[in-house]
Design a protein around this motif. Structure first.
Motif, PDB file in Angstrom:
ATOM      1  N   ARG A   1       2.244   0.128  -5.738  1.00  0.00           N
ATOM      2  CA  ARG A   1       1.316   0.528  -6.716  1.00  0.00           C
ATOM      3  C   ARG A   1       2.061   0.093  -8.267  1.00  0.00           C
ATOM      4  N   ALA A   2       3.447   0.697  -8.125  1.00  0.00           N
ATOM      5  CA  ALA A   2       4.071   0.460  -9.433  1.00  0.00           C
ATOM      6  C   ALA A   2       4.537  -0.902  -9.718  1.00  0.00           C
TER       7      ALA A   2
ATOM      8  N   HIS B   1       0.681  -1.268  -0.090  1.00  0.00           N
ATOM      9  CA  HIS B   1       0.021  -0.029  -0.075  1.00  0.00           C
ATOM     10  C   HIS B   1       0.874   1.380  -0.113  1.00  0.00           C
ATOM     11  N   SER B   2       1.858   1.183  -0.972  1.00  0.00           N
ATOM     12  CA  SER B   2       2.608   2.558  -1.096  1.00  0.00           C
ATOM     13  C   SER B   2       2.948   2.800  -2.499  1.00  0.00           C
ATOM     14  N   ARG B   3       3.579   3.795  -2.941  1.00  0.00           N
ATOM     15  CA  ARG B   3       3.997   4.178  -4.208  1.00  0.00           C
ATOM     16  C   ARG B   3       4.626   3.001  -4.976  1.00  0.00           C
ATOM     17  N   ASP B   4       5.680   2.408  -4.257  1.00  0.00           N
ATOM     18  CA  ASP B   4       6.349   1.446  -4.866  1.00  0.00           C
ATOM     19  C   ASP B   4       5.348   0.329  -5.080  1.00  0.00           C
TER      20      ASP B   4
ATOM     21  N   MET C   1       2.088  -3.406  -8.827  1.00  0.00           N
ATOM     22  CA  MET C   1       0.923  -3.989  -9.210  1.00  0.00           C
ATOM     23  C   MET C   1       0.561  -3.611 -10.813  1.00  0.00           C
ATOM     24  N   SER C   2       1.342  -2.403 -11.022  1.00  0.00           N
ATOM     25  CA  SER C   2       0.626  -1.907 -12.261  1.00  0.00           C
ATOM     26  C   SER C   2       1.469  -2.610 -13.470  1.00  0.00           C
TER      27      SER C   2
ATOM     28  N   PHE D   1      -4.762  -0.682 -15.537  1.00  0.00           N
ATOM     29  CA  PHE D   1      -4.514  -1.600 -14.623  1.00  0.00           C
ATOM     30  C   PHE D   1      -5.498  -2.119 -13.939  1.00  0.00           C
TER      31      PHE D   1
ATOM     32  N   TYR E   1       8.750   9.270  -2.874  1.00  0.00           N
ATOM     33  CA  TYR E   1       9.477   8.882  -1.635  1.00  0.00           C
ATOM     34  C   TYR E   1      10.321   7.878  -1.480  1.00  0.00           C
TER      35      TYR E   1
ATOM     36  N   TYR F   1       5.683  10.198   3.998  1.00  0.00           N
ATOM     37  CA  TYR F   1       4.864   9.139   3.330  1.00  0.00           C
ATOM     38  C   TYR F   1       3.298   9.609   3.206  1.00  0.00           C
TER      39      TYR F   1
END
Lengths: 358, 252
Positions: free
Chosen positions: A216-217, A211-214, A219-220, B90, B109, B121
């Protein structure tokens, strides 16, 4: 709207942590009141190990969407490097807690480094091909460890790939890793409490990463690699990140494993592809991509054969039937439909009346 | 100077000359159309522009900067975003997360910050949430922010793809058949959206389309491709009355 989603993720996370902590407390109470058989007691640390493995493999298979059959190999790396470290400093008078903490870090780091080294060439492949190559790497790691001899004397470390005699140790020297016989005399630092703590740390890392930016990347990339590239996602970087974190956490499971037994050797039973496939079974039957599912499946499927021990010959039969039933429950379209209907009925009641008013 | 300059672009697949001697200049702020019969090489041009294929020859310049043969992510960072002919969302992510993936490179971040949930965050995530919601509002998707992308109706999926592309803050937006599969009402709505996007984001748009109503309605300039070669190029009105174009594509 924003607060709602935040709390939804947060609530789901709390439930997962809650399940683990509740299970831990119940087991502690049962142990305290003397209601736990010695057989089950012996299973507590392995349960934590399998749960960590399942949660970490779910990161590769469910979140990154790549099939890996070499997970036991990373566990092997973590187990041997940490056991090696523990044996080396065993007599140095380092406090056991600090020693075990360092062993965990070393196990996780070295497995993570192996994850990166193997991930760079291997993650260019997809699907079945990736599965085959990871399977091979897992076996290679196991077999390399089996012919590795490391000893230590006053001149430092000696390494050999033939036998312990060719290490040329002096009289005071001592063989630490003895080929197929592995490492003996690892301090047994693992216990149920440490196992549960490490499981909680694993869940914390994996769930926060997802559940962070990484996350999401990552999972995309799973959902559509071409589209991910077109919006500027560095596909190679995030594939390797997910793979390395997954490997490092498998390394942690390996550390627990190594410090739970006094003799550590790499056999096809503990670090071979059977193990890798068993972890994959946990992930698939828990519902690919569901961390909580992987957790529950690993615990159920580890306990089941042991609980059925009384049934002797029939236990593996029942195990197989349960596997099939779980598969149907999770993946058969009819069952998914039925589950959604039930969920809708439970959740929907309040909402439907509201919508009707509008 | 034109925003996008393409000179003598060409690529072959085996013996097939898919695109040959292709020249294009798109001025900043222009709404440019790329049309032609099926198999003319329109999408191949898009794939060349976005680095999916490496050009066999020719030069591509964006804002004066040579981006020929660069990787897809580098080209996106240089300022070209695109949508796809066959929708590529997606699917297992929510609508808002699709847009947030588009915002990925603009709000950063570190991995460790994300895992440890440091204050940064929460700050960056809140910012992304706001930006993403703003974009979704433009496309009327804010009510479905939490829906899974695969559960959106077709027309909205197309819009979400445009929103995601815009989230990467491009200078040039490539739309590959945005109206494909839409009914006349949806197409009309889409035309309004494209006009709005261009105005409010000050966007340069290059689009591939078969719907001539849409093309003649919003495009200022056109290039017609046929068998990988430019058949006609110029102001929309002129191009559409070009006898060659009528013969090859529009029909007499």
């Amino acid at each position: 709207m924003k607060k709602k989603t935040m709390s939804k993720n947060f609530r789901s996370k709390l439930i997962t942590f809650g399940i683990v902590i509740a299970a831990y407390l119940i087991m502690q109470i049962l142990i305290g009141t003397g209601n736990v058989s010695s057989l089950l007691k012996g299973l507590l640390v392995p349960l934590c190990i399998y749960a960590i493995l399942a949660v970490s493999l779910n990161l590769t298979v469910g979140i990154l969407g790549e099939l890996s059959l070499g997970h036991a190999g990373f566990m092997c790396v973590g187990a041997f490097t940490s056991a090696f470290f523990s044996c080396c400093v065993k007599e140095s008078g380092m406090p056991p807690a600090l020693r075990f903490f360092l062993a965990i870090l070393i196990g996780a780091l070295s497995a993570g480094v192996f994850g990166i080294l193997i991930g760079i060439p291997v993650l260019r492949l997809k699907g079945d091909y990736l599965a085959i190559v990871t399977l091979a790497f897992g076996e290679i790691i196991k077999n390399l460890v089996n012919i590795l001899y490391v000893g230590r004397d006053e001149n430092g470390f000696h390494v050999s790939f033939t036998n312990s005699l060719s290490l040329n140790l002096s009289d005071q020297g001592q063989v630490i890793i003895n080929g197929a016989q592995g490492i003996t005399g690892t301090p047994s630092d693992s216990n149920f409490t440490v196992g549960v703590l490490l499981l909680l740390v694993t869940l914390f890392i994996v769930l926060n990463l997802i559940h962070s930016r990484d996350g999401r990347a990552i999972m995309s990339i799973r959902d559509n690699t071409i589209a991910a590239e077109s919006v500027g996602i560095n596909v190679t970087k995030y594939k390797i990140l997910a793979f390395a974190v997954s490997a490092a956490l498998a390394g942690v499971a390996g550390v627990l494993y190594a410090h739970n037994l006094s003799v550590l050797s790499a056999t096809s039973k503990n670090f071979g592809y059977n193990m890798s496939i068993m972890i994959l079974v946990f992930v698939v039957l828990g519902g690919i991509g569901s961390t909580r599912g992987a957790l529950v499946a690993s615990v159920l499927l580890t306990l089941l054969p042991e609980l059925l021990r009384g049934l002797n010959d029939y236990r593996m039969l029942i195990y197989a039937v349960v596997l099939i039933l779980m598969m149907l429950f999770n993946w058969a379209p009819r069952c998914i439909e039925w589950r959604e209907k039930i969920m809708h009925r439970i959740k929907g009641r309040g909402k439907e009346t509201k919508e009707a008013d509008v | 100077m034109a925003l996008l300059e393409v000179k003598d672009l060409g690529i072959s697949f085996g013996g097939l000359r898919a695109v040959d001697d292709f020249n294009l200049e798109v001025e900043k702020g222009c709404l440019y159309g790329l049309i032609g019969p099926n198999g003319a090489g329109k999408t191949t041009v898009f794939n060349l522009l976005t680095g999916v294929y490496k050009p066999g020859e020719g030069i591509i310049r964006l804002d004066g900067k040579d981006i020929t043969g660069h990787k897809t992510i580098e080209i996106n960072q240089a300022g070209i975003a695109r949508t796809f002919q066959n929708i590529r969302l997606f699917k297992e992510l929510s609508v808002i997360d699709n847009v947030k993936v588009g915002l990925h490179n603009h709000n950063g971040y570190s991995t460790l910050t994300g895992i440890l949930r440091l204050p940064k965050y929460y700050r960056v995530e809140r910012q992304m949430e706001e930006e993403a919601m703003k974009l979704l509002q433009v496309f009327g998707l804010d009510g479905e922010a939490q829906t899974l992308a695969s559960n959106l109706p077709y027309g909205k999926q197309r819009k979400l793809e445009i929103a995601r592309a815009l989230a990467t803050k491009p200078k040039l937006l490539l739309l590959d058949e945005p109206a494909a599969g839409m009914n006349p009402n949806e197409t009309q709505e889409l035309m309004d959206t494209i006009r709005f996007v261009r105005k409010s984001f000050d966007m340069t748009i290059l689009l591939i389309e078969h719907d001539m109503k849409l093309v003649s309605g919003i495009c200022e300039k056109l290039t017609v491709l046929n068998f990988g070669r430019v058949l006609s190029q110029g102001e929309t009105g002129e191009v559409l009355s070009d006898p060659e174009v009528i013969k090859a594509y529009l029909g007499e």
